[in-house]
Design a protein around this motif. Structure first.
Motif, mmCIF file in Angstrom:
data_model
loop_
_atom_site.group_PDB
_atom_site.id
_atom_site.type_symbol
_atom_site.label_atom_id
_atom_site.label_comp_id
_atom_site.label_asym_id
_atom_site.label_seq_id
_atom_site.Cartn_x
_atom_site.Cartn_y
_atom_site.Cartn_z
ATOM 1 N N THR A 149 12.112 -25.628 33.208
ATOM 2 C CA THR A 149 12.955 -24.752 34.030
ATOM 3 C C THR A 149 13.640 -25.440 35.196
ATOM 4 O O THR A 149 14.463 -24.830 35.859
ATOM 5 C CB THR A 149 12.110 -23.603 34.620
ATOM 6 O OG1 THR A 149 11.052 -24.153 35.425
ATOM 7 C CG2 THR A 149 11.520 -22.732 33.519
ATOM 8 N N ARG A 150 13.342 -26.701 35.471
ATOM 9 C CA ARG A 150 13.878 -27.303 36.691
ATOM 10 C C ARG A 150 14.268 -28.768 36.522
ATOM 11 O O ARG A 150 13.707 -29.482 35.684
ATOM 12 C CB ARG A 150 12.865 -27.172 37.839
ATOM 13 C CG ARG A 150 11.553 -27.873 37.594
ATOM 14 C CD ARG A 150 10.508 -27.478 38.627
ATOM 15 N NE ARG A 150 10.098 -26.096 38.476
ATOM 16 C CZ ARG A 150 9.254 -25.471 39.293
ATOM 17 N NH1 ARG A 150 8.738 -26.129 40.325
ATOM 18 N NH2 ARG A 150 8.926 -24.205 39.105
ATOM 19 N N VAL B 297 15.367 -25.486 40.648
ATOM 20 C CA VAL B 297 14.950 -24.531 39.611
ATOM 21 C C VAL B 297 16.185 -23.836 39.052
ATOM 22 O O VAL B 297 16.917 -23.170 39.781
ATOM 23 C CB VAL B 297 13.957 -23.499 40.175
ATOM 24 C CG1 VAL B 297 13.486 -22.563 39.059
ATOM 25 C CG2 VAL B 297 12.767 -24.206 40.824
ATOM 26 N N GLY C 125 16.107 -22.572 35.347
ATOM 27 C CA GLY C 125 15.687 -21.627 34.315
ATOM 28 C C GLY C 125 15.807 -22.243 32.932
ATOM 29 O O GLY C 125 15.790 -23.461 32.775
ATOM 30 N N ASN C 126 15.971 -21.400 31.943
ATOM 31 C CA ASN C 126 15.956 -21.867 30.556
ATOM 32 C C ASN C 126 17.169 -22.704 30.178
ATOM 33 O O ASN C 126 17.163 -23.368 29.142
ATOM 34 C CB ASN C 126 15.855 -20.665 29.608
ATOM 35 C CG ASN C 126 14.536 -19.931 29.745
ATOM 36 O OD1 ASN C 126 13.527 -20.531 30.087
ATOM 37 N ND2 ASN C 126 14.544 -18.628 29.499
#
Length: 256
Positions: free
Chosen positions: A28-29, A64, A66-67
């Motif tokens: 995610t990051r 961060v 996400g997907n």
């Protein structure tokens, strides 16, 4: 949202490419290791469309996303050299040079983070196979089960090969030499020697063997030492020899 624009904005606000010592990503990051933390504008990055938040932990500046982080990561690789093996520099921030724990976290994340996705997939497949066995839908003697088990277990069996590649990128060593060393560790003949029970020597020097399949520490240490040896010989070997080696490598690739 434009992944390219987001990638460019992040690099701009982080102090440009020159301020980045290394970059990896997890699920995610984006995980940056910076030369100078003061050059990064945390507030500006948090306001970007597509950024969830910014965290600082273990000596890393973590953005961060996400997907969709793999897409942004790939876009960064399109207009920077941060995903190449040449992202090293002799300049280090004061925090990085003094915080041993931060260094350790950076090394571990740099080596294992690229493998997290495939590890998760292999683990899920192993779990599903376990369910199939317990539910009597498959048996260990079924060829379908054996093929699927090989697919799920290959990552862990050949783990030294994958760790050799990621370790080489982290330690700024030649990844192909590193993978070759890992291949020697798990070569069938060597594995047979571990089962033979007899004395094994290397030019008269006793060798203590073990099964290196699925191991972690031996190959990481081997690549770490290899990096220093490689840099030493790059300094002492004449340029003409290195040029010949590079040309032979190029001709080998061109012949395929």
């Amino acid at each position: 949202m434009s992944y390219r624009q987001l990638a460019e904005d992040i690099i701009s606000h982080i102090g440009t490419e020159k301020n980045v010592h290394s970059l990896v990503h997890c699920a995610t990051r984006l995980r940056f290791t910076l030369h100078d933390r003061s050059k990064a504008d945390k507030a500006a990055i948090e306001k970007l469309n597509g950024v969830v938040t910014v965290m600082e932990s273990g000596g890393q500046f973590q953005v961060v996303i996400g997907n969709t982080v793999p897409e942004v990561y790939r876009e960064i690789g399109e207009f920077t050299n941060l995903l190449d093996d040449s992202t090293s520099s002799s300049v280090r921030s004061s925090d990085e040079s003094t915080n041993l724990f931060g260094k350790f976290v950076d090394i571990v994340s740099g080596i294992f983070t690229p493998l997290l996705g495939v590890m998760a997939g292999a683990g899920i497949l192993k779990g599903l196979l376990g369910i199939c066995i317990n539910a009597k839908w498959l048996s260990p003697e079924d060829t379908s089960y054996q093929i699927l088990f090989a697919a799920s277990d290959s990552l862990f069996y050949f783990l030294p090969l994958l760790l050799a590649f990621t370790s080489a990128r982290k330690f700024k060593a030649n990844p192909f030499v590193a993978v070759t060393i890992a291949g020697a560790l798990i070569y069938p003949t060597i594995q047979e020697l571990t089962k033979g029970g007899g004395d094994v020597t290397f030019f008269g020097i006793p060798v203590v063997l073990m099964s290196y399949t699925s191991t972690v520490i031996p190959i990481i240490l081997a690549v770490f030492v290899m990096g220093y040896i490689e840099r030493f010989f790059n300094k002492v070997i004449h340029e003409s020899v290195k040029t010949l080696s590079h040309r032979l490598s190029y001709l080998s690739r061109s012949s395929h």
